[in-house]
Design an enzyme around this catalytic site. Sequence first.
Site, PDB file in Angstrom:
ATOM      1  N   THR A  38       9.418  36.362  28.714  1.00 20.18           N
ATOM      2  CA  THR A  38       8.342  37.220  29.220  1.00 20.18           C
ATOM      3  C   THR A  38       6.984  36.611  28.851  1.00 20.18           C
ATOM      4  O   THR A  38       6.292  37.088  27.948  1.00 20.18           O
ATOM      5  CB  THR A  38       8.448  38.643  28.636  1.00 20.18           C
ATOM      6  OG1 THR A  38       8.472  38.550  27.206  1.00 20.18           O
ATOM      7  CG2 THR A  38       9.700  39.343  29.122  1.00 20.18           C
ATOM      8  N   PRO A  39       6.578  35.558  29.548  1.00 23.19           N
ATOM      9  CA  PRO A  39       5.386  34.797  29.164  1.00 23.19           C
ATOM     10  C   PRO A  39       4.054  35.521  29.372  1.00 23.19           C
ATOM     11  O   PRO A  39       3.028  35.038  28.902  1.00 23.19           O
ATOM     12  CB  PRO A  39       5.468  33.557  30.053  1.00 23.19           C
ATOM     13  CG  PRO A  39       6.264  33.990  31.237  1.00 23.19           C
ATOM     14  CD  PRO A  39       7.268  34.955  30.706  1.00 23.19           C
ATOM     15  N   LYS A  40       4.064  36.671  30.045  1.00 20.44           N
ATOM     16  CA  LYS A  40       2.803  37.385  30.257  1.00 20.44           C
ATOM     17  C   LYS A  40       2.701  38.645  29.396  1.00 20.44           C
ATOM     18  O   LYS A  40       1.865  39.513  29.644  1.00 20.44           O
ATOM     19  CB  LYS A  40       2.640  37.733  31.734  1.00 20.44           C
ATOM     20  CG  LYS A  40       2.374  36.506  32.592  1.00 20.44           C
ATOM     21  CD  LYS A  40       1.940  36.867  33.992  1.00 20.44           C
ATOM     22  CE  LYS A  40       1.561  35.608  34.761  1.00 20.44           C
ATOM     23  NZ  LYS A  40       1.116  35.929  36.133  1.00 20.44           N
ATOM     24  N   ASN A  41       3.532  38.723  28.372  1.00 22.10           N
ATOM     25  CA  ASN A  41       3.474  39.832  27.423  1.00 22.10           C
ATOM     26  C   ASN A  41       2.445  39.477  26.348  1.00 22.10           C
ATOM     27  O   ASN A  41       2.706  38.659  25.465  1.00 22.10           O
ATOM     28  CB  ASN A  41       4.850  40.059  26.808  1.00 22.10           C
ATOM     29  CG  ASN A  41       4.893  41.255  25.878  1.00 22.10           C
ATOM     30  OD1 ASN A  41       3.870  41.673  25.325  1.00 22.10           O
ATOM     31  ND2 ASN A  41       6.075  41.811  25.698  1.00 22.10           N
ATOM     32  N   ASP A  94       3.355  28.592  35.326  1.00 18.72           N
ATOM     33  CA  ASP A  94       2.269  29.415  35.867  1.00 18.72           C
ATOM     34  C   ASP A  94       0.959  28.934  35.255  1.00 18.72           C
ATOM     35  O   ASP A  94       0.616  29.303  34.137  1.00 18.72           O
ATOM     36  CB  ASP A  94       2.511  30.893  35.543  1.00 18.72           C
ATOM     37  CG  ASP A  94       1.401  31.800  36.085  1.00 18.72           C
ATOM     38  OD1 ASP A  94       0.499  31.285  36.772  1.00 18.72           O
ATOM     39  OD2 ASP A  94       1.449  33.011  35.818  1.00 18.72           O
TER      40      ASP A  94
END
Length: 212
Positions: A19-22, A55
């Site tokens: 979950t790289p956007k947490n 991303d």
Amino acid sequence: LNYSLEKELEYIREFTNETPKNYQLWQHRQMIIEQMGSVFAAEDLEATKVHLEIDAKNIHCWQYRQWILRSFKITSIDEFDYTEGLLARDVYNNSAWNHRMFLIKTSSGYLSDKSAYLKGEFEKILPFLSVRTENNECFWNYLAALLNDFEFMTLASIIESLSTKIRPPESTENYLFLRFLSRFSQGSELQSICERLKVLHPINSSFWMAIQ
């Protein structure tokens, strides 16, 4: 807790991959690196490139990189090269442009010899402009921020350089170029630019009328 920070870092890296956007993970990762020191910080700076490969506009990852660079005073030379590589792949990557401005403003070269440094940066980014990419708002916003002090080049020399890449102001239909020029113009020159902007970008016509 007498728990290995290295194991915790390994665990949180794996979790960030999922979950790289947490943002909470990035904050926890920051707390761990803060206790582990500069060697691990430099290593983790490199490790985050994996996320930006997936991303390139992950704002939490970019903020984390800036925190490492700022907190551990890591040299930004390699980081400049890194952003140039990203922009070569995608010149519309606004996150990379913003990060580059962060590097500029925190660079020792910028702080010690501002005029020479900014002139060199202008020459570096000029190749990113072409007829094909002249609609890139990221470029124009970056350039405006770069030239905001307006100490190291005259407007005429800037226009001359830009006109080697795209059509000159008198024949351009690129409202971004004209909007950029309006920031550094005044008097009759500004009025002329605003008249053209009312036609080229009518959605903001009331704004152009107000600043004439």
